[in-house]
Scaffold this motif. Sequence first.
Motif, PDB file in Angstrom:
ATOM      1  N   VAL A 222       0.767  -1.497  -0.110  1.00  0.00           N
ATOM      2  CA  VAL A 222       0.044  -0.164  -0.059  1.00  0.00           C
ATOM      3  C   VAL A 222       0.686   1.740  -0.070  1.00  0.00           C
ATOM      4  N   CYS A 225      -0.058   5.527  -0.750  1.00  0.00           N
ATOM      5  CA  CYS A 225      -1.677   5.062  -0.351  1.00  0.00           C
ATOM      6  C   CYS A 225      -2.013   5.850   0.826  1.00  0.00           C
ATOM      7  N   VAL A 261      -6.352   5.711   3.930  1.00  0.00           N
ATOM      8  CA  VAL A 261      -5.411   5.176   2.566  1.00  0.00           C
ATOM      9  C   VAL A 261      -6.601   4.715   2.028  1.00  0.00           C
ATOM     10  N   HIS A 262      -5.877   5.844   0.795  1.00  0.00           N
ATOM     11  CA  HIS A 262      -6.664   6.012  -0.217  1.00  0.00           C
ATOM     12  C   HIS A 262      -5.947   5.664  -1.639  1.00  0.00           C
ATOM     13  N   THR A 263      -6.803   5.467  -2.461  1.00  0.00           N
ATOM     14  CA  THR A 263      -5.026   5.553  -3.394  1.00  0.00           C
ATOM     15  C   THR A 263      -4.490   6.650  -4.103  1.00  0.00           C
ATOM     16  N   ASP A 279      -2.744  -0.676   7.437  1.00  0.00           N
ATOM     17  CA  ASP A 279      -2.459  -0.139   6.765  1.00  0.00           C
ATOM     18  C   ASP A 279      -3.292  -0.785   5.330  1.00  0.00           C
ATOM     19  N   ARG A 283      -7.616  -1.539   4.201  1.00  0.00           N
ATOM     20  CA  ARG A 283      -7.342  -1.657   2.752  1.00  0.00           C
ATOM     21  C   ARG A 283      -8.408  -2.169   1.998  1.00  0.00           C
TER      22      ARG A 283
END
Length: 294
Positions: A222, A225, A261-263, A279, A283
């Motif tokens: 991740v 991200c 947590v995000h792209t 994290d 996800r």
Amino acid sequence: MSLQIDKVSFSYGKKLALDGFSATLENGVYGLLGANGAGKTTLISVLVKILAPQQGRVFFNGTDIRELGQKYFDHIGYLPQSPRFYNNYTIQEFLQYMAAVKGMDKKVARERCSTLLEFVNLADEKKKKIGSCSGGMKQRVGIAQAMLNDPAVLILDEPTAGLDPLERIRFRNLISRLGESRTVLLATHIVPDVEYIAREILLLKGGKLLEQGTPADLAASVKDCVWELAVDKEEQVTQYMQTFKVSNVKQQASQYTLRIVHTDKPAPDAVPVVPTLEDAYLRHFGEGSHADTV
């Protein structure tokens, strides 16, 4: 030593609890990580032969465990999620009773019980009634009974549930030592229980193995991200928690720091941070916000 799980599936009626699950486990601690209802307990029930797989097979050192029959249990130690104890027994009496149930020679059992009481740091408490033991002490008694036959494979289902932080640390240290010479499979939904002691993590969701790898590898999955963002108003915190997967909210004076947590970058002022296993877990398993406020 190896335990190989080959395309195992199991359903409860129309509910598919395991869906073609495959993994190979060798010596060391393995964390079976998944949310409640992911299939962890069903998989463990298959591995300890409470349930028979409806499809697929399980091999111990290359031999199908169905062919091994009762001999398979000579190699397995098991601590269920809600172990049953006899509260009127002392710790020592309980272990001796469990050794008798397992068919151990009396002299061997006495020596083994003594060794294990030292190992789990309960030698000075062996005359204590189990009913008056703390939750952490009971879990250590549970580990001792699971280790009576010196198993090659030790399987633990949510072993730290209900323990206070200090007992959880003691328990993790104990498990880490046990993993030096055998396979330990520890099922949990609590990331810190396995983050620092597991050789590998198995992420289980909807009965399927999503990923298997070291904690560092899964955390790295991740990369780019995970973000931190500082906001001034509580209303903004609520807004971000409703929109993104927020793993943590830290309040300092009048400011809030969100871990998201995000792209994609969630806000112009968000900055990238080093990801953790938690994290990666969020996800895959976070539905909406799962924030802890500290």
